[in-house]
Scaffold this motif. Sequence first.
Motif, PDB file in Angstrom:
ATOM      1  N   HIS A 163       0.832  -1.217   0.000  1.00  0.00           N
ATOM      2  CA  HIS A 163       0.000   0.000   0.000  1.00  0.00           C
ATOM      3  C   HIS A 163       0.864   1.264   0.000  1.00  0.00           C
ATOM      4  N   LEU A 164       1.853   1.265  -0.905  1.00  0.00           N
ATOM      5  CA  LEU A 164       2.744   2.419  -1.062  1.00  0.00           C
ATOM      6  C   LEU A 164       2.666   2.907  -2.502  1.00  0.00           C
ATOM      7  N   THR A 165       3.198   4.088  -2.769  1.00  0.00           N
ATOM      8  CA  THR A 165       3.272   4.553  -4.155  1.00  0.00           C
ATOM      9  C   THR A 165       4.498   3.925  -4.824  1.00  0.00           C
ATOM     10  N   ASN A 166       4.476   3.881  -6.162  1.00  0.00           N
ATOM     11  CA  ASN A 166       5.629   3.339  -6.905  1.00  0.00           C
ATOM     12  C   ASN A 166       6.906   4.100  -6.554  1.00  0.00           C
ATOM     13  N   GLY A 167       6.789   5.433  -6.438  1.00  0.00           N
ATOM     14  CA  GLY A 167       7.945   6.280  -6.130  1.00  0.00           C
ATOM     15  C   GLY A 167       8.551   5.940  -4.773  1.00  0.00           C
ATOM     16  N   THR A 168       7.690   5.672  -3.796  1.00  0.00           N
ATOM     17  CA  THR A 168       8.173   5.319  -2.454  1.00  0.00           C
ATOM     18  C   THR A 168       8.933   3.994  -2.490  1.00  0.00           C
ATOM     19  N   VAL A 169       8.393   3.027  -3.219  1.00  0.00           N
ATOM     20  CA  VAL A 169       9.064   1.723  -3.335  1.00  0.00           C
ATOM     21  C   VAL A 169      10.416   1.892  -4.024  1.00  0.00           C
ATOM     22  N   ARG A 170      10.443   2.702  -5.093  1.00  0.00           N
ATOM     23  CA  ARG A 170      11.725   2.950  -5.787  1.00  0.00           C
ATOM     24  C   ARG A 170      12.747   3.569  -4.825  1.00  0.00           C
ATOM     25  N   ASN A 171      12.272   4.486  -3.977  1.00  0.00           N
ATOM     26  CA  ASN A 171      13.163   5.091  -2.973  1.00  0.00           C
ATOM     27  C   ASN A 171      13.699   4.050  -1.994  1.00  0.00           C
ATOM     28  N   TYR A 172      12.807   3.153  -1.561  1.00  0.00           N
ATOM     29  CA  TYR A 172      13.234   2.075  -0.651  1.00  0.00           C
ATOM     30  C   TYR A 172      14.309   1.218  -1.323  1.00  0.00           C
ATOM     31  N   ILE A 173      14.065   0.848  -2.591  1.00  0.00           N
ATOM     32  CA  ILE A 173      15.013  -0.015  -3.309  1.00  0.00           C
ATOM     33  C   ILE A 173      16.360   0.686  -3.450  1.00  0.00           C
ATOM     34  N   SER A 174      16.327   1.959  -3.761  1.00  0.00           N
ATOM     35  CA  SER A 174      17.557   2.750  -3.886  1.00  0.00           C
ATOM     36  C   SER A 174      18.332   2.779  -2.559  1.00  0.00           C
ATOM     37  N   THR A 175      17.597   2.964  -1.460  1.00  0.00           N
ATOM     38  CA  THR A 175      18.221   2.993  -0.128  1.00  0.00           C
ATOM     39  C   THR A 175      18.826   1.626   0.213  1.00  0.00           C
TER      40      THR A 175
END
Length: 199
Positions: A163-175
């Motif tokens: 239940h997150l936005t695509n952008g938030t998930v991309r940020n998590y993956i980057s981190t």
Amino acid sequence: MITIVIAEDQQMLLGALSSLLDLEEDMSIVGSASNGEEAVQLVKKHQPDVCIMDIEMPIMSGLDAAENIKDLDCKVIILTTFARSGYFQRAVKAGVNGYMLKDSPSDELANAIRSVMAGRRIYASELVDEVYSESNPLTEREREVLVHMADGKSTKEIANILHLTNGTVRNYISTILDKLEVGNRIEAITKVKEKGWYS
């Protein structure tokens, strides 16, 4: 007499280990296997006191074999070249009685077998040190994202599940990639599994 099964896929090393341990007056080799599956069969057949097991073997790894014989009355000593904390932690979970490195002095193996028979656990000190000195840098949420990455989920699928936005998930993956000091998802998953941080 301590009865022993040895599982090692390198024939020369298998022969050397057998010869070495046969020199010990209180030890007898009752079987030798070149893969984990054979090792499990030999342990069931001969019911030895101890099984000395390599990790990376064909058909079935030493860790899989150790998990297979966990409920049998046979002590397991892992003997490997791999000083990886992930392997070590999995071996400990499988209930192995010893984890030694192949570059240890040869007389240490016989002593370890006797110690294990006396009820002690023998673990290579450098592995114990590494396990306790290094902790998982990922947060609980980052671990969740990584588990879904390991399951082959896309960024969009992970976003829907958590239940997150695509952008938030991309940020998590980057981190995650930054914290693990890796270049891509596959390297991240591999590193986390090797370190024993995957759960």
